[in-house]
Design a protein around this motif. Structure first.
Motif, PDB file in Angstrom:
ATOM      1  N   ASP A 281      29.676  37.988  54.651  1.00 34.03           N
ATOM      2  CA  ASP A 281      28.672  38.989  54.985  1.00 34.03           C
ATOM      3  C   ASP A 281      27.429  38.623  54.186  1.00 34.03           C
ATOM      4  O   ASP A 281      27.266  39.021  53.032  1.00 34.03           O
ATOM      5  CB  ASP A 281      29.158  40.389  54.625  1.00 34.03           C
ATOM      6  N   VAL A 282      26.575  37.823  54.802  1.00 34.13           N
ATOM      7  CA  VAL A 282      25.408  37.286  54.098  1.00 34.13           C
ATOM      8  C   VAL A 282      24.431  38.395  53.750  1.00 34.13           C
ATOM      9  O   VAL A 282      23.803  38.378  52.685  1.00 34.13           O
ATOM     10  CB  VAL A 282      24.735  36.190  54.950  1.00 34.13           C
ATOM     11  N   THR A 283      24.297  39.363  54.621  1.00 38.30           N
ATOM     12  CA  THR A 283      23.349  40.450  54.388  1.00 38.30           C
ATOM     13  C   THR A 283      23.704  41.238  53.129  1.00 38.30           C
ATOM     14  O   THR A 283      22.830  41.584  52.329  1.00 38.30           O
ATOM     15  CB  THR A 283      23.302  41.391  55.591  1.00 38.30           C
ATOM     16  N   ASP A 284      24.993  41.516  52.936  1.00 33.30           N
ATOM     17  CA  ASP A 284      25.443  42.306  51.785  1.00 33.30           C
ATOM     18  C   ASP A 284      25.966  41.453  50.633  1.00 33.30           C
ATOM     19  O   ASP A 284      26.462  41.989  49.639  1.00 33.30           O
ATOM     20  CB  ASP A 284      26.540  43.285  52.211  1.00 33.30           C
ATOM     21  N   SER A 285      25.889  40.125  50.775  1.00 39.02           N
ATOM     22  CA  SER A 285      26.366  39.205  49.730  1.00 39.02           C
ATOM     23  C   SER A 285      27.814  39.491  49.353  1.00 39.02           C
ATOM     24  O   SER A 285      28.154  39.678  48.189  1.00 39.02           O
ATOM     25  CB  SER A 285      25.467  39.279  48.478  1.00 39.02           C
ATOM     26  N   ARG A 286      28.677  39.475  50.361  1.00 37.35           N
ATOM     27  CA  ARG A 286      30.105  39.682  50.135  1.00 37.35           C
ATOM     28  C   ARG A 286      30.881  38.619  50.896  1.00 37.35           C
ATOM     29  O   ARG A 286      30.565  38.300  52.050  1.00 37.35           O
ATOM     30  CB  ARG A 286      30.560  41.056  50.598  1.00 37.35           C
TER      31      ARG A 286
ATOM     32  N   ILE B  42      22.811  32.532  42.529  1.00 35.38           N
ATOM     33  CA  ILE B  42      22.273  31.260  43.013  1.00 35.38           C
ATOM     34  C   ILE B  42      23.099  30.757  44.192  1.00 35.38           C
ATOM     35  O   ILE B  42      22.551  30.285  45.208  1.00 35.38           O
ATOM     36  CB  ILE B  42      22.252  30.207  41.885  1.00 35.38           C
ATOM     37  N   GLU B  43      24.419  30.870  44.085  1.00 42.19           N
ATOM     38  CA  GLU B  43      25.269  30.425  45.186  1.00 42.19           C
ATOM     39  C   GLU B  43      25.001  31.229  46.449  1.00 42.19           C
ATOM     40  O   GLU B  43      24.961  30.670  47.556  1.00 42.19           O
ATOM     41  CB  GLU B  43      26.741  30.519  44.764  1.00 42.19           C
ATOM     42  N   TRP B  44      24.774  32.543  46.305  1.00 43.40           N
ATOM     43  CA  TRP B  44      24.475  33.355  47.485  1.00 43.40           C
ATOM     44  C   TRP B  44      23.141  32.955  48.109  1.00 43.40           C
ATOM     45  O   TRP B  44      22.994  32.968  49.333  1.00 43.40           O
ATOM     46  CB  TRP B  44      24.475  34.847  47.137  1.00 43.40           C
ATOM     47  N   LYS B  45      22.166  32.605  47.278  1.00 44.26           N
ATOM     48  CA  LYS B  45      20.877  32.164  47.831  1.00 44.26           C
ATOM     49  C   LYS B  45      21.064  30.908  48.673  1.00 44.26           C
ATOM     50  O   LYS B  45      20.502  30.784  49.770  1.00 44.26           O
ATOM     51  CB  LYS B  45      19.884  31.912  46.706  1.00 44.26           C
ATOM     52  N   LEU B  46      21.848  29.966  48.144  1.00 43.01           N
ATOM     53  CA  LEU B  46      22.110  28.737  48.892  1.00 43.01           C
ATOM     54  C   LEU B  46      22.860  29.033  50.184  1.00 43.01           C
ATOM     55  O   LEU B  46      22.509  28.520  51.259  1.00 43.01           O
ATOM     56  CB  LEU B  46      22.911  27.765  48.029  1.00 43.01           C
TER      57      LEU B  46
ATOM     58  N   LEU C 133      26.743  23.221  45.259  1.00 45.37           N
ATOM     59  CA  LEU C 133      27.484  23.097  46.519  1.00 45.37           C
ATOM     60  C   LEU C 133      28.944  22.768  46.265  1.00 45.37           C
ATOM     61  O   LEU C 133      29.834  23.230  46.995  1.00 45.37           O
ATOM     62  CB  LEU C 133      26.836  22.036  47.414  1.00 45.37           C
ATOM     63  N   ALA C 134      29.223  21.992  45.210  1.00 43.58           N
ATOM     64  CA  ALA C 134      30.626  21.723  44.863  1.00 43.58           C
ATOM     65  C   ALA C 134      31.339  23.016  44.500  1.00 43.58           C
ATOM     66  O   ALA C 134      32.494  23.242  44.899  1.00 43.58           O
ATOM     67  CB  ALA C 134      30.688  20.725  43.706  1.00 43.58           C
ATOM     68  N   SER C 135      30.655  23.893  43.758  1.00 42.73           N
ATOM     69  CA  SER C 135      31.250  25.178  43.390  1.00 42.73           C
ATOM     70  C   SER C 135      31.457  26.059  44.617  1.00 42.73           C
ATOM     71  O   SER C 135      32.499  26.710  44.777  1.00 42.73           O
ATOM     72  CB  SER C 135      30.362  25.898  42.369  1.00 42.73           C
TER      73      SER C 135
END
Length: 224
Positions: A136-141, A154-158, A195-197
């Motif tokens: 759920d990209v909108t809610d970062s879940r 940072i990972e969610w931004k990517l 990206l590895a993470s």
């Protein structure tokens, strides 16, 4: 797709805003002066205008006045002017918001989203479901098989930049600028590490990724 017109006489600012907005799947047109901006509006009405006040021909206040004579297109004033009189005048003339330079890209994007929502032009919610993974990209879940997966900011931004351009190549410099800013557009090691993470957390087989795919020497693609 939300169409944003960026009006600023600073080429670096136009480039930074364009890269960040396009990375989040906005359509962007830029103008370096007031007359060019009005010409763009005459040819095609944007969904949101980001308007600098210090333009080389017509100043931003004059552009805003002309816009309000025939349209209620949402206008966010983006200015280095800090005097309250400038802000009050812009808002009284019909600007929807006012943000002072320097600003964080995340704050500006939040204001674009908020202004778009109020105008009924918000970008759509984005939820991706594939092979037991739900993003759920909108809610970062994120969840896999119903179990929540934690991603860092940072990972969610990517993830958001890549997911909103699903299936399309996002070049390394574009991705770095969108997430960290233009000063980091050569720091490709940042992308490899994060990206590895992301793959360890979200891919069913991180050694053989099928969601977050590397295009060697070019960039990355979200390709479920």
């Amino acid at each position: 797709m939300t169409f944003v017109l960026v009006v600023d006489d600073d080429p670096a600012m136009r480039r930074t805003l364009s890269i960040n907005l396009r990375a989040r799947d906005y359509e962007v047109e830029t103008a370096g002066d007031g007359r060019s901006a009005l010409q763009v509006v005459d040819e095609r009405m944007p969904d949101v205008v980001l308007l600098d006040l210090g333009l080389p021909d017509l100043d931003g206040i004059a552009v805003l006045t002309q816009l309000r004579s025939f349209t209620q297109v949402p206008v966010i004033v983006v200015s280095a002017r800090t005097e309250s009189d400038d802000k009050v005048e812009a808002l009284d003339l019909g600007a929807d918001d006012f943000i002072t330079k320097p600003f964080s890209i995340e704050e500006l994007l939040a204001r674009v989203r908020a202004t778009s929502r109020r105008a009924g032009r918000e970008e759509p919610d984005l939820v991706v479901e594939v092979d037991g993974l739900r993003l759920d990209v909108t809610d970062s879940r994120a969840t896999r098989d119903g179990v929540e997966v934690h991603l860092t900011p940072i990972e969610w931004k990517l993830v958001e930049v890549l997911a909103r351009r699903r299936g399309r190549l996002v070049r390394q410099a574009e991705l770095l600028t969108a997430v960290w800013g233009p000063a980091y557009d050569t720091q490709t090691n940042y992308l490899r590490v994060h990206l590895a993470s992301i793959r360890r957390k979200l891919e069913a087989d991180p050694a053989h990724p099928v969601l977050f795919v590397t295009e060697p020497g070019m960039g990355y693609r979200f390709a479920p």
